[in-house]
Motif scaffolding. Structure first.
Motif, mmCIF file in Angstrom:
data_model
loop_
_atom_site.group_PDB
_atom_site.id
_atom_site.type_symbol
_atom_site.label_atom_id
_atom_site.label_comp_id
_atom_site.label_asym_id
_atom_site.label_seq_id
_atom_site.Cartn_x
_atom_site.Cartn_y
_atom_site.Cartn_z
ATOM 1 N N GLU A 138 0.817 -1.214 0.000
ATOM 2 C CA GLU A 138 0.000 0.000 0.000
ATOM 3 C C GLU A 138 0.849 1.263 0.000
ATOM 4 O O GLU A 138 0.382 2.337 -0.414
ATOM 5 C CB GLU A 138 -0.970 -0.015 1.174
ATOM 6 C CG GLU A 138 -2.015 -1.122 1.069
ATOM 7 C CD GLU A 138 -3.370 -0.694 1.595
ATOM 8 O OE1 GLU A 138 -3.420 0.301 2.354
ATOM 9 O OE2 GLU A 138 -4.375 -1.350 1.240
ATOM 10 N N THR A 179 1.184 3.566 -3.235
ATOM 11 C CA THR A 179 0.200 4.569 -3.661
ATOM 12 C C THR A 179 0.881 5.922 -3.847
ATOM 13 O O THR A 179 1.690 6.346 -3.027
ATOM 14 C CB THR A 179 -0.925 4.688 -2.623
ATOM 15 O OG1 THR A 179 -1.700 3.481 -2.638
ATOM 16 C CG2 THR A 179 -1.832 5.871 -2.918
ATOM 17 N N ASN A 191 -3.382 4.502 -7.163
ATOM 18 C CA ASN A 191 -3.890 3.994 -5.888
ATOM 19 C C ASN A 191 -3.692 2.483 -5.823
ATOM 20 O O ASN A 191 -4.041 1.761 -6.761
ATOM 21 C CB ASN A 191 -5.374 4.303 -5.716
ATOM 22 C CG ASN A 191 -5.853 3.997 -4.309
ATOM 23 O OD1 ASN A 191 -5.495 4.689 -3.372
ATOM 24 N ND2 ASN A 191 -6.646 2.952 -4.152
ATOM 25 N N ASN A 245 -4.512 -0.788 -3.453
ATOM 26 C CA ASN A 245 -5.409 -1.163 -2.373
ATOM 27 C C ASN A 245 -5.415 -2.677 -2.163
ATOM 28 O O ASN A 245 -5.711 -3.435 -3.084
ATOM 29 C CB ASN A 245 -6.836 -0.718 -2.699
ATOM 30 C CG ASN A 245 -7.828 -1.126 -1.616
ATOM 31 O OD1 ASN A 245 -7.737 -0.672 -0.493
ATOM 32 N ND2 ASN A 245 -8.774 -1.984 -1.965
ATOM 33 N N GLY A 298 -7.473 -5.288 -0.977
ATOM 34 C CA GLY A 298 -8.904 -5.339 -0.734
ATOM 35 C C GLY A 298 -9.401 -6.614 -0.083
ATOM 36 O O GLY A 298 -10.452 -6.623 0.549
ATOM 37 N N ASP A 303 -5.753 -4.379 -5.703
ATOM 38 C CA ASP A 303 -6.268 -3.611 -6.833
ATOM 39 C C ASP A 303 -5.374 -2.395 -7.042
ATOM 40 O O ASP A 303 -5.045 -1.677 -6.090
ATOM 41 C CB ASP A 303 -7.697 -3.150 -6.541
ATOM 42 C CG ASP A 303 -8.306 -2.354 -7.690
ATOM 43 O OD1 ASP A 303 -8.999 -2.969 -8.519
ATOM 44 O OD2 ASP A 303 -8.097 -1.128 -7.743
#
Length: 383
Positions: A225, A228, A235, A237, A239, A259
């Motif tokens: 993460e 990002t 971005n 992510n 998830g 993602d």
């Protein structure tokens, strides 16, 4: 060729036929588990377009819905591309459970918005124009059969690029927005699966013998993460995460799905290379990790030509009293990415307007069917 306003009257007269087409498209299951359903829609669309004077061929795939390509005019000249997709995200049986339904201005049913309404507009406007001797540009129609799965099980991405060569501008009949945004930029999307494998052990009797895959993956989630970069529109992510079997065992396996949204191919490449490094990195001795890409859809990058195309489209819409539009960049991907990748100025989200794609709450505005058919007609006859 009739004047645009005269063609608008023809569109209004065709609304019952358009509604009938919309109903038939929605009431056929076309999900990722139903290649037969998607291909049946393709055959029906082919018959419709052949009757309108198009020549049609298919790119066929073993494990995904086929791609329809229809051509009208001299394709050795610069041509316009009309595009969209025939598949939906909904599984077999959904059409029977939630068939096409009209309640006032709301149209519901699987894929009513995404994007059976847009496909309906594309088919009927194409037929209207050819019946009236349209010769402004040759037209190529590309309808994918597996857009919703990102062409993971087909060669459609490569076929899109091949078919796009020679195009001068593109119009994608994807889901329209209630606030009348027209999309000239979309983020790309890629999804990855990380899997860590360690050594299981009893948490009470011999925990020192274990090598926790969950602990390893937790370190990696933070690294993942951290990639990002909002300034660049990227971005990352995590998830979905899972691991272990019971609380009193050192977990042997753990995994997560990631993602990634990106504006440029450069950013996509940066993140993927970093993922490879993260997978090789070891925090807990004895734990190994793999990273596998599951799906990737390229970004619809903003082209100067797309901005100019939008300005021209806005002026044409205003001249006919159609609603004012707004150029927009959005996060969701579409096959417009393959047109801009080929350097073709493209406008996306020209289909029927509505909300809540990919959910049971999905609905489309009935009155936008005729409105957007008029818009597409005006663009093709005047741009």
């Amino acid at each position: 060729m009739k004047e645009t306003e005269e063609l608008f009257k023809d569109i209004e007269a065709r609304e019952p036929a358009m509604m009938d087409t919309w109903r038939k498209l929605v009431d056929r299951d076309c999900g990722p588990d139903n290649k037969d359903g998607v291909d049946a829609v393709g055959k029906e669309a082919a018959a419709f377009l052949e009757n309108a004077g198009f020549s049609v061929h298919f790119h066929t795939y073993e494990k995904a819905g086929n791609m329809l390509v229809a051509e009208y005019g001299d394709m050795m000249k610069p041509f316009i591309i009309l595009t969209g997709h025939m598949d939906t995200v909904f599984m077999k049986g959904t059409a029977k459970e939630r068939p096409f339904h009209v309640d006032g201005n709301r149209v519901t049913g699987p894929g009513a918005l995404d994007m059976k309404g847009g496909m309906t507009i594309l088919l009927h406007v194409a037929k209207l124009l050819t019946e009236n001797g349209y010769d402004r540009y040759p037209i190529k129609i590309i309808l994918a059969g597996d857009e919703e799965t990102g062409h993971t099980n087909s060669g459609a991405a490569e076929d899109y690029l091949k078919e796009a060569r020679g195009g001068v501008m593109g119009f994608n009949m994807e889901t329209g927005f209630l606030d009348n945004r027209i999309v000239i930029e979309r983020k790309g999307v890629a999804q990855y699966l990380f899997h860590s494998h360690g050594v299981g052990a009893h948490a009470g009797n011999n925990p020192e013998d274990g090598r926790s895959a969950v602990k390893e993956l937790c370190h990696k989630v933070l690294d993942i993460e951290a990639l990002t970069d909002r300034d660049k529109g990227t971005n990352v992510n995590v998830g979905v995460i899972s691991g272990g079997t019971v609380a009193n065992a050192i977990p042997e396996d753990a995994s997560c799905k990631v993602d990634v949204r990106f504006r440029t191919e450069e950013e996509s490449d940066r993140v993927e290379k970093a993922f490879e490094d993260i997978a090789r990195r070891v925090y807990i001795d004895g734990v190994t990790t793999t990273c596998r890409r599951l799906v990737r859809v390229s970004a619809m990058e903003r082209l100067p030509g797309s901005e100019k195309l939008f300005e021209r489209a806005q002026a044409i819409a205003a001249s006919h009293g159609l609603p004012a539009m707004k150029a927009a960049a959005v996060g969701g991907g579409s096959d417009s990415a393959y047109l801009t990748k080929a350097g073709i100025p493209t406008l996306c989200a020209l289909g029927v307007k509505g909300e809540f794609n990919h959910t049971v709450r999905e609905w489309a505005a009935k009155d936008s069917l005729v409105e957007r058919a008029k818009l597409l007609t005006a663009l093709l006859t005047e741009i």
